[in-house]
Design a protein around this motif. Structure first.
Motif, PDB file in Angstrom:
ATOM      1  N   ILE A 107       0.844  -1.207   0.000  1.00 22.92           N
ATOM      2  CA  ILE A 107       0.000   0.000   0.000  1.00 22.92           C
ATOM      3  C   ILE A 107       0.873   1.247   0.000  1.00 22.92           C
ATOM      4  O   ILE A 107       0.593   2.234  -0.702  1.00 22.92           O
ATOM      5  CB  ILE A 107      -0.940  -0.007   1.227  1.00 22.92           C
ATOM      6  N   LEU A 108       1.972   1.238   0.775  1.00 20.86           N
ATOM      7  CA  LEU A 108       2.890   2.373   0.821  1.00 20.86           C
ATOM      8  C   LEU A 108       3.474   2.650  -0.565  1.00 20.86           C
ATOM      9  O   LEU A 108       3.472   3.797  -1.040  1.00 20.86           O
ATOM     10  CB  LEU A 108       4.019   2.096   1.824  1.00 20.86           C
ATOM     11  N   SER A 109       3.968   1.592  -1.222  1.00 21.94           N
ATOM     12  CA  SER A 109       4.573   1.759  -2.551  1.00 21.94           C
ATOM     13  C   SER A 109       3.560   2.307  -3.555  1.00 21.94           C
ATOM     14  O   SER A 109       3.856   3.228  -4.342  1.00 21.94           O
ATOM     15  CB  SER A 109       5.127   0.424  -3.052  1.00 21.94           C
ATOM     16  N   ALA A 110       2.358   1.691  -3.529  1.00 17.52           N
ATOM     17  CA  ALA A 110       1.314   2.101  -4.484  1.00 17.52           C
ATOM     18  C   ALA A 110       0.884   3.549  -4.241  1.00 17.52           C
ATOM     19  O   ALA A 110       0.706   4.340  -5.184  1.00 17.52           O
ATOM     20  CB  ALA A 110       0.126   1.167  -4.382  1.00 17.52           C
ATOM     21  N   CYS A 111       0.712   3.912  -2.983  1.00 19.15           N
ATOM     22  CA  CYS A 111       0.246   5.266  -2.636  1.00 19.15           C
ATOM     23  C   CYS A 111       1.283   6.319  -3.034  1.00 19.15           C
ATOM     24  O   CYS A 111       0.952   7.350  -3.631  1.00 19.15           O
ATOM     25  CB  CYS A 111      -0.043   5.333  -1.139  1.00 19.15           C
ATOM     26  N   VAL A 112       2.563   6.038  -2.695  1.00 18.11           N
ATOM     27  CA  VAL A 112       3.620   7.010  -3.035  1.00 18.11           C
ATOM     28  C   VAL A 112       3.760   7.120  -4.553  1.00 18.11           C
ATOM     29  O   VAL A 112       3.878   8.233  -5.099  1.00 18.11           O
ATOM     30  CB  VAL A 112       4.955   6.595  -2.382  1.00 18.11           C
ATOM     31  N   SER A 113       3.746   5.983  -5.266  1.00 16.87           N
ATOM     32  CA  SER A 113       3.888   5.997  -6.729  1.00 16.87           C
ATOM     33  C   SER A 113       2.763   6.786  -7.397  1.00 16.87           C
ATOM     34  O   SER A 113       3.000   7.603  -8.305  1.00 16.87           O
ATOM     35  CB  SER A 113       3.911   4.571  -7.278  1.00 16.87           C
ATOM     36  N   SER A 114       1.523   6.543  -6.963  1.00 22.78           N
ATOM     37  CA  SER A 114       0.380   7.250  -7.578  1.00 22.78           C
ATOM     38  C   SER A 114       0.439   8.757  -7.304  1.00 22.78           C
ATOM     39  O   SER A 114       0.130   9.576  -8.179  1.00 22.78           O
ATOM     40  CB  SER A 114      -0.942   6.662  -7.077  1.00 22.78           C
ATOM     41  N   ASN A 115       0.861   9.133  -6.091  1.00 26.51           N
ATOM     42  CA  ASN A 115       0.952  10.561  -5.765  1.00 26.51           C
ATOM     43  C   ASN A 115       2.109  11.243  -6.486  1.00 26.51           C
ATOM     44  O   ASN A 115       2.020  12.424  -6.845  1.00 26.51           O
ATOM     45  CB  ASN A 115       1.077  10.755  -4.255  1.00 26.51           C
ATOM     46  N   LEU A 116       3.220  10.500  -6.699  1.00 26.47           N
ATOM     47  CA  LEU A 116       4.321  11.065  -7.479  1.00 26.47           C
ATOM     48  C   LEU A 116       3.906  11.283  -8.932  1.00 26.47           C
ATOM     49  O   LEU A 116       4.288  12.281  -9.559  1.00 26.47           O
ATOM     50  CB  LEU A 116       5.544  10.148  -7.415  1.00 26.47           C
ATOM     51  N   LYS A 117       3.104  10.321  -9.475  1.00 33.78           N
ATOM     52  CA  LYS A 117       2.582  10.493 -10.833  1.00 33.78           C
ATOM     53  C   LYS A 117       1.659  11.714 -10.905  1.00 33.78           C
ATOM     54  O   LYS A 117       1.687  12.484 -11.871  1.00 33.78           O
ATOM     55  CB  LYS A 117       1.822   9.238 -11.268  1.00 33.78           C
ATOM     56  N   MET A 118       0.830  11.848  -9.842  1.00 33.70           N
ATOM     57  CA  MET A 118      -0.070  12.998  -9.792  1.00 33.70           C
ATOM     58  C   MET A 118       0.732  14.306  -9.723  1.00 33.70           C
ATOM     59  O   MET A 118       0.411  15.300 -10.369  1.00 33.70           O
ATOM     60  CB  MET A 118      -0.996  12.890  -8.577  1.00 33.70           C
ATOM     61  N   LYS A 119       1.822  14.271  -8.935  1.00 31.89           N
ATOM     62  CA  LYS A 119       2.699  15.443  -8.822  1.00 31.89           C
ATOM     63  C   LYS A 119       3.296  15.795 -10.184  1.00 31.89           C
ATOM     64  O   LYS A 119       3.353  16.984 -10.579  1.00 31.89           O
ATOM     65  CB  LYS A 119       3.818  15.136  -7.825  1.00 31.89           C
ATOM     66  N   LYS A 120       3.730  14.777 -10.914  1.00 32.45           N
ATOM     67  CA  LYS A 120       4.312  15.014 -12.229  1.00 32.45           C
ATOM     68  C   LYS A 120       3.285  15.632 -13.183  1.00 32.45           C
ATOM     69  O   LYS A 120       3.582  16.571 -13.933  1.00 32.45           O
ATOM     70  CB  LYS A 120       4.829  13.690 -12.802  1.00 32.45           C
ATOM     71  N   SER A 121       2.050  15.098 -13.114  1.00 36.04           N
ATOM     72  CA  SER A 121       0.973  15.643 -13.967  1.00 36.04           C
ATOM     73  C   SER A 121       0.666  17.092 -13.599  1.00 36.04           C
ATOM     74  O   SER A 121       0.442  17.940 -14.470  1.00 36.04           O
ATOM     75  CB  SER A 121      -0.291  14.789 -13.830  1.00 36.04           C
ATOM     76  N   LEU A 122       0.648  17.367 -12.296  1.00 38.32           N
ATOM     77  CA  LEU A 122       0.394  18.740 -11.827  1.00 38.32           C
ATOM     78  C   LEU A 122       1.489  19.692 -12.291  1.00 38.32           C
ATOM     79  O   LEU A 122       1.215  20.843 -12.665  1.00 38.32           O
ATOM     80  CB  LEU A 122       0.287  18.772 -10.298  1.00 38.32           C
ATOM     81  N   ASP A 123       2.739  19.220 -12.255  1.00 39.69           N
ATOM     82  CA  ASP A 123       3.857  20.058 -12.713  1.00 39.69           C
ATOM     83  C   ASP A 123       3.722  20.392 -14.195  1.00 39.69           C
ATOM     84  O   ASP A 123       3.949  21.544 -14.613  1.00 39.69           O
ATOM     85  CB  ASP A 123       5.188  19.346 -12.467  1.00 39.69           C
ATOM     86  N   ILE A 124       3.356  19.354 -14.988  1.00 46.71           N
ATOM     87  CA  ILE A 124       3.185  19.578 -16.435  1.00 46.71           C
ATOM     88  C   ILE A 124       2.041  20.560 -16.687  1.00 46.71           C
ATOM     89  O   ILE A 124       2.153  21.500 -17.487  1.00 46.71           O
ATOM     90  CB  ILE A 124       2.919  18.241 -17.161  1.00 46.71           C
ATOM     91  N   LEU A 125       0.919  20.346 -15.973  1.00 43.13           N
ATOM     92  CA  LEU A 125      -0.238  21.221 -16.122  1.00 43.13           C
ATOM     93  C   LEU A 125       0.098  22.649 -15.697  1.00 43.13           C
ATOM     94  O   LEU A 125      -0.265  23.623 -16.363  1.00 43.13           O
ATOM     95  CB  LEU A 125      -1.405  20.682 -15.282  1.00 43.13           C
ATOM     96  N   SER A 126       0.819  22.763 -14.579  1.00 43.53           N
ATOM     97  CA  SER A 126       1.206  24.076 -14.074  1.00 43.53           C
ATOM     98  C   SER A 126       2.108  24.795 -15.069  1.00 43.53           C
ATOM     99  O   SER A 126       1.956  25.999 -15.314  1.00 43.53           O
ATOM    100  CB  SER A 126       1.907  23.927 -12.729  1.00 43.53           C
ATOM    101  N   LYS A 127       3.070  24.026 -15.636  1.00 45.60           N
ATOM    102  CA  LYS A 127       3.976  24.622 -16.601  1.00 45.60           C
ATOM    103  C   LYS A 127       3.220  25.089 -17.847  1.00 45.60           C
ATOM    104  O   LYS A 127       3.440  26.199 -18.354  1.00 45.60           O
ATOM    105  CB  LYS A 127       5.041  23.602 -16.990  1.00 45.60           C
TER     106      LYS A 127
END
Length: 704
Positions: A107-127
């Motif tokens: 659960i830890l691995s899955a949660c961190v991975s999904s949130n990092l992907k979300m962070k990456k998407s947010l960065d792209i959207l923000s840019k």
């Protein structure tokens, strides 16, 4: 590699989490120091934050609130580690995700991975949003700059508008603009965030010269310039700090500035942050965008210079004509007086041959005097120096006087000269002497070009503007029409004028080519002078003709009331004020026609008291004009005061108010409205000045 900040003081959990995330290629940074946490975030060293809700070293809820409020955490997600048995509502609201204890590795691995992907998407959207916002802003700047560029014909202002647009869209540190206003007028305009050192200034001069020469490569350069030829104009925002040569290492953009196909200058901008492709496009667009307005400004300057030269030549021509004409008058007067004495017989008896030649000489002297007078009149009219004495009168009187003057001349050719004058002709403002001059010219021409036994009819009548055939006014520029006119026409049964020659009859020195005109001669100035005199009356003159049938010359002048005449005089005074760069003040006062009775006394009229000189609000001079008129059950007074400035305006306003000193009581002295309008601040012409005064009448109320 992604980096996660772990905020926890549970060493066993920390070791376990670090081990699990390391297997997924994720680096973990441990910290329980609030200052250190925010330092990591500010320096953009982490991608995700994991906070242990049970941490003892910090208050997890308060830390989450601070993180949410911190500007640099906009795209950083928070995962909370929670104990299901504890009170967890507050921290859950502040977290993007949560993991219950004991921690499940998957659960830890899955949660961190999904949130990092979300962070990456947010960065792209923000840019993307940031770039879109920047692009929209640059487009807005380009649009506003192009609008400003289109509204100016001043080269220096156009360059400043371009530089201002570049500063707004690119946020440059320094711009260096080399502008060629001529071979001996070369400016280097430096716009800088901070002050510039002397050696940087010298370097920028050298750099601009080298860039200028490089643009032409092996071609011939327009001007050969040195450092000493360049005049530096500096615009510094923060002079307390200073740039040195290190700014030349900043990223830079460069472009030439051309006016059509001609070189005008060049511009270079420097910025510490690198310029993007969008920045480069924006820079090139703006540097090209200024080209067309600069070309228009150059053409405008050329036209202005040409007009100045033409005006000077016209003035010299008028002065020359005036001087020559006056110089010719003196000997002509002496010759005419000598001929009169000889013809009177005082110098001895004359033979028939002598009398014949002396009379011939006298006729030619008289003719030459007429030509000189025409030249002087034309010069005066064109220079605006012709004196007019407008008075309200009946046009029939000057017309009848001229008709009677030419009766004998008409009889000599056996021509019938008839006057049909309308008895109830309207009175208007006119200069009788100038009207006589116009009618004399028209009747003289009619007699000259009418064969023996012909007929000439002079007619006066009242007409409206609808009766004027506007198609006949082929050379009237932006004509203004009044409601009612007086028309004077001179119709003959003469040789007529060919259709193709009609547009030329009012041209200076124009003689219509036919045998009769050559036989009678003339300067061709009579009709142009007549046209100018009628236009000075705000009227129109035209001709209708058919060859071998006859010609009709007609003119109209408007029937003006007092207010309309005042507005014409006001326009003339404004023209004089504009020429001499002086002010002019317009005062407008209004009151009801039927005033209420106060305390069983007679009606009190402020305007009547001024008219009867019981009170005075200004010191009248020959240049002061005033008019009293009634309109829409109101009584008005208009006063124009040349050379009256802001001080005079305030003085007159206070003086008007002083005559209504009881205005705050139940019995004010006068019940009026007033306003003032100052040229050129409140209006550029008579109509504009009057409109401003009417619009502000209520603001000038001085009675309750």
């Amino acid at each position: 590699m992604s980096k996660v900040l772990l905020v926890s003081d549970n060493e066993e959990e920390n070791e376990n989490i670090s081990s699990v995330l390391a297997q997924n290629g994720i680096s973990v940074i441990l910290s329980v120091d609030e200052t250190g946490i925010f330092n990591y975030i500010e320096k953009n060293l982490i991608d995700l934050i994991i906070i242990n809700a049970d941490i003892k070293a910090l208050d997890a809820v308060i830390l989450c609130k601070k993180l949410k409020a911190y500007v640099h955490t906009e795209n950083i997600l928070i995962i909370s580690l929670i104990n299901p048995e504890a009170q967890i509502n507050d921290i859950l609201k502040l977290s993007n995700a949560s993991i219950s204890k004991p921690i499940n590795e998957k659960i830890l691995s899955a949660c961190v991975s999904s949130n990092l992907k979300m962070k990456k998407s947010l960065d792209i959207l923000s840019k993307n949003n940031s770039e879109l916002a920047k692009s929209l802003y640059q487009l807005d700047v380009l649009y506003n700059t192009s609008t400003q560029l289109a509204g100016s014909l001043d080269k220096q202002k156009l360059i400043n508008i371009m530089i201002d647009g570049l500063e707004k869209s690119l946020s440059f540190s320094l711009s260096s603009t080399l502008v060629f206003n001529g071979e001996n007028n070369i400016d280097l305009i430096i716009n800088s965030l901070y002050g510039i050192s002397p050696r940087l200034e010298h370097s920028l001069k050298l750099r601009s010269i080298l860039s200028y020469r490089a643009l032409f490569d092996k071609k011939q350069i327009p001007y050969d310039i040195n450092v000493e030829d360049i005049n530096v104009i500096k615009n510094i925002k923060h002079p307390l700090e200073e740039y040195d040569l290190n700014i030349l290492k900043f990223d830079n953009l460069f472009a030439p500035i051309n006016v059509g196909e001609k070189f005008f200058g060049l511009i270079e901008v420097f910025r510490e942050a690198e310029f993007s492709q969008e920045d480069t496009t924006c820079f090139q667009t703006l540097s090209r965008q200024v080209s067309l307005p600069l070309e228009n400004a150059s053409l405008y300057e050329e036209i202005k210079d040409t007009n100045t030269k033409l005006e000077r030549l016209e003035r010299l021509k008028s002065e020359f004509t005036s001087i020559v004409s006056h110089e010719l008058r003196t000997p002509l007067t002496a010759i005419k007086n000598s001929l009169d004495i000889m013809l009177s017989g005082k110098t001895g008896e004359l033979t028939a041959t002598m009398d014949k030649f002396l009379n011939l000489a006298k006729r030619n002297v008289t003719r030459l005097s007429g030509i000189i007078n025409d030249l002087l009149d034309l010069t005066k009219v064109e220079a605006g120096k012709m004196d007019f004495r407008f008075e309200k009168s009946d046009i029939n009187a000057p017309v009848e006087f001229v008709k009677n003057t030419f009766e004998n001349l008409a009889k000599e050719k056996n021509i019938t000269l008839i006057l049909n004058a309308q008895k109830d002709i309207s009175e208007t403002y006119l200069d009788s002497q100038r009207i006589e001059q116009v009618v004399s010219n028209l009747i003289s021409n009619a007699i000259k070009f009418t064969n023996e036994n012909g007929k000439i009819v002079v007619k006066t009548e009242n007409i409206t503007s609808f009766d004027i055939d506007k198609t006949k006014l082929f050379d009237a520029q932006n004509p203004v029409f009044y409601d009612n006119y007086i028309k004077v026409s001179v119709s003959d049964s003469g040789i007529g004028i060919a259709k193709e020659d009609i547009p030329k009859v009012f041209d200076k020195f124009q003689q219509i080519e036919n045998s009769l005109s050559r036989k009678n001669g003339g300067t061709g100035l009579g009709l142009p002078i007549a046209k100018q005199l009628i236009e000075a009356h705000k009227g129109f003159i035209w001709v209708e003709s058919e060859p071998n049938i006859g010609t009709t010359f007609a003119f109209v002048i408007p029937v003006l009331n007092e207010k309309e005449y005042f507005m014409l005089e006001l326009e003339k005074n404004i023209t004089k004020a504009q020429t001499s760069e002086k002010n002019l003040l317009l005062v407008l006062i209004c009151e009801d026609e039927l005033l209420p009775q106060r305390q069983n006394t007679e009606h009190i009229s402020f305007i009547e008291d001024i008219k009867e000189e019981k009170i005075s609000i200004i010191r009248k001079t020959t240049n002061t004009k005033e008019v009293f008129y009634n309109e829409n059950k109101k009584r008005y007074l208009l006063i124009s005061i040349p050379e009256a400035d802001k001080f005079a305006q305030n003085f007159i306003e206070k003086k008007i108010e002083s005559f209504t000193q009881n205005s705050k009581t139940e019995n004010p002295n006068y019940d009026i409205l007033y306003s003032t309008a100052l040229f050129p601040e409140n209006g550029k012409n008579a109509a504009g000045l009057f409109e401003y005064a009417v619009k502000n009448l209520n603001k000038g109320r001085v009675a309750v």
